[in-house]
Design an enzyme around this catalytic site. Structure first.
Site, PDB file in Angstrom:
ATOM      1  N   GLY A 193       0.891  -1.246   0.054  1.00 12.02           N
ATOM      2  CA  GLY A 193      -0.039   0.153   0.128  1.00 12.02           C
ATOM      3  C   GLY A 193       0.869   1.280   0.006  1.00 12.02           C
ATOM      4  O   GLY A 193       1.971   1.003   0.072  1.00 12.02           O
ATOM      5  N   LEU A 194       0.061   2.328  -0.174  1.00  8.51           N
ATOM      6  CA  LEU A 194       0.898   3.598  -0.163  1.00  8.51           C
ATOM      7  C   LEU A 194       1.705   3.798   1.118  1.00  8.51           C
ATOM      8  O   LEU A 194       1.317   3.357   2.040  1.00  8.51           O
ATOM      9  CB  LEU A 194      -0.104   4.734  -0.449  1.00  8.51           C
ATOM     10  CG  LEU A 194      -0.612   4.742  -1.974  1.00  8.51           C
ATOM     11  CD1 LEU A 194      -1.697   5.998  -1.969  1.00  8.51           C
ATOM     12  CD2 LEU A 194       0.566   5.326  -2.919  1.00  8.51           C
ATOM     13  N   GLY A 227       2.017   5.615   4.638  1.00  8.67           N
ATOM     14  CA  GLY A 227       0.961   6.174   5.308  1.00  8.67           C
ATOM     15  C   GLY A 227      -0.368   5.348   5.271  1.00  8.67           C
ATOM     16  O   GLY A 227      -1.387   5.691   5.913  1.00  8.67           O
ATOM     17  N   SER A 228      -0.310   4.295   4.613  1.00  8.56           N
ATOM     18  CA  SER A 228      -1.580   3.455   4.697  1.00  8.56           C
ATOM     19  C   SER A 228      -1.781   2.537   5.685  1.00  8.56           C
ATOM     20  O   SER A 228      -2.952   2.004   5.754  1.00  8.56           O
ATOM     21  CB  SER A 228      -1.730   2.733   3.118  1.00  8.56           C
ATOM     22  OG  SER A 228      -0.676   1.588   3.186  1.00  8.56           O
ATOM     23  N   GLY A 229      -0.859   2.297   6.595  1.00  2.85           N
ATOM     24  CA  GLY A 229      -1.115   1.541   7.820  1.00  2.85           C
ATOM     25  C   GLY A 229      -0.358   0.384   7.671  1.00  2.85           C
ATOM     26  O   GLY A 229      -0.916  -0.655   8.347  1.00  2.85           O
ATOM     27  N   LYS A 230       0.615   0.089   6.680  1.00 10.07           N
ATOM     28  CA  LYS A 230       1.114  -1.350   6.618  1.00 10.07           C
ATOM     29  C   LYS A 230       1.786  -1.896   7.718  1.00 10.07           C
ATOM     30  O   LYS A 230       1.663  -2.934   8.252  1.00 10.07           O
ATOM     31  CB  LYS A 230       2.133  -1.259   5.327  1.00 10.07           C
ATOM     32  CG  LYS A 230       1.451  -0.950   4.016  1.00 10.07           C
ATOM     33  CD  LYS A 230       2.414  -0.760   2.956  1.00 10.07           C
ATOM     34  CE  LYS A 230       3.597   0.255   2.966  1.00 10.07           C
ATOM     35  NZ  LYS A 230       2.969   1.625   3.044  1.00 10.07           N
ATOM     36  N   SER A 244       6.085  -1.484  -2.325  1.00  8.85           N
ATOM     37  CA  SER A 244       5.852  -2.556  -3.408  1.00  8.85           C
ATOM     38  C   SER A 244       4.918  -1.759  -4.614  1.00  8.85           C
ATOM     39  O   SER A 244       4.046  -2.309  -4.891  1.00  8.85           O
ATOM     40  CB  SER A 244       5.052  -4.089  -3.129  1.00  8.85           C
ATOM     41  OG  SER A 244       5.557  -4.589  -1.863  1.00  8.85           O
TER      42      SER A 244
END
Length: 312
Positions: free
Chosen positions: A142-143, A145-148, A216
């Protein structure tokens, strides 16, 4: 290690080696004379140190030779010299080194030549048994800041509470060591993912639930990582969070720097993010409608339970 030896203590005894009882097996270390053209252990003068266990001599007609590494004995499969093709990269080029003797079959992978795959006697299923789980890779993408990373930690904590063994390969953390030589150019990003994929595969093979958390940005590299694992053992989790939500969070202040032109090639700003097309799990979040990390982790844990990954 013994004395001043700076590398693993290795011994190899084949029928063609001049092995005698005068090696002093009762001592902590001794030596065996090897053929002059034997170079498997470096450019030493035909002598190799022994230690911990006595070397095992292969008997005439045996199909294996015994190697010791720090006292561990391993057996390698051999080929007859007639099986050797000196014109092939998949075999030893010098088939005449030990006339009439058996040789190991080697191969070429990428830029690595004359290498041998050593199959361990302990299978993956046996390694998983004491863990009571199935090794797999959970690939969170994910981008920024998406919470990965937040999800990865919540997931690891949730699985730990269930007595399951996990390890997180965080995109930033790995760049502190293994991938510290890589930049954020497209080719280096691809290599970053390739390396993490290979490491994750090893964790999964050990029976560990490996959680890889990284942007990714391009589809092809993660798909290549998927192909490294058995069917079903690569579980992609897509953090489907709009750019404006990620930018509003901006926990590292990177979006602000990218907007100011101080960071070039930043994913989502001046470098593309290609959303995955075949993720096993998609976690949608919108502005003002975000589940807690624990709730998101529970979704992934439920998937693992339903697909038998939390039992051997």
């Amino acid at each position: 290690m013994i004395g001043s030896v700076k590398r693993p203590v290795v011994s190899c005894v084949l029928p063609e080696f001049d092995f005698t009882e005068s090696t002093g097996l009762g001592k902590k270390s001794s030596s065996v004379k090897l053929p002059v053209n034997f170079g498997a252990f470096g450019s030493g003068g035909g002598e190799v140190k022994l230690g911990f266990l006595a070397p095992i001599k292969a008997t005439e007609g045996s199909k294996t030779s015994s190697f010791q590494v720090n006292g561990k004995v391993d057996n390698f499969r051999h080929l007859q010299p007639s099986d050797c093709n000196s014109n092939s990269d998949s075999s030893l080029n010098n088939c005449n080194g030990f006339p009439g003797k058996k040789i190991l079959q080697t191969t070429t992978v990428g830029n690595s030549t004359n290498i041998l795959w050593h199959k361990c006697a302990v299978e993956k299923s046996e390694r998983q048994e004491p863990l009571q789980q199935r090794g797999c890779v959970i690939w969170i993408t994910g981008l920024s800041g998406s919470g990965k990373s937040t999800l990865a930690c919540a997931l690891s904590r949730g699985l730990h509470a269930k007595g399951k063994l996990t390890y997180i390969l965080d995109g930033d953390n790995v760049r502190h060591g293994l991938n510290s030589d890589l930049s954020f150019k497209a080719e280096d990003r691809a290599e970053n993912i390739r390396r993490i994929g290979e490491v994750a595969k090893l964790f999964a093979d050990a029976g560990v639930i490996c959680i890889a958390s990284l942007i990714s940005p391009y589809r092809k590299p993660p798909d290549a990582c998927r192909s490294l694992l058995p069917e079903g053992d690569f579980i992609e989790v897509f953090m489907d969070v709009p750019l404006k939500v990620c930018e509003a969070r901006d926990p590292k202040g990177l979006y602000k720097l990218a907007r100011a032109g101080k960071i070039k090639g930043f994913t989502g700003i001046d470098d593309p993010y290609e959303p995955p097309l075949k993720s096993e799990i998609v976690l949608h979040q919108k502005l003002g409608m975000c589940d807690s990390p624990c709730d998101l982790a529970d979704i992934v844990i439920s998937y693992l339970e339903e697909n038998g990954y939390l039992k051997a």
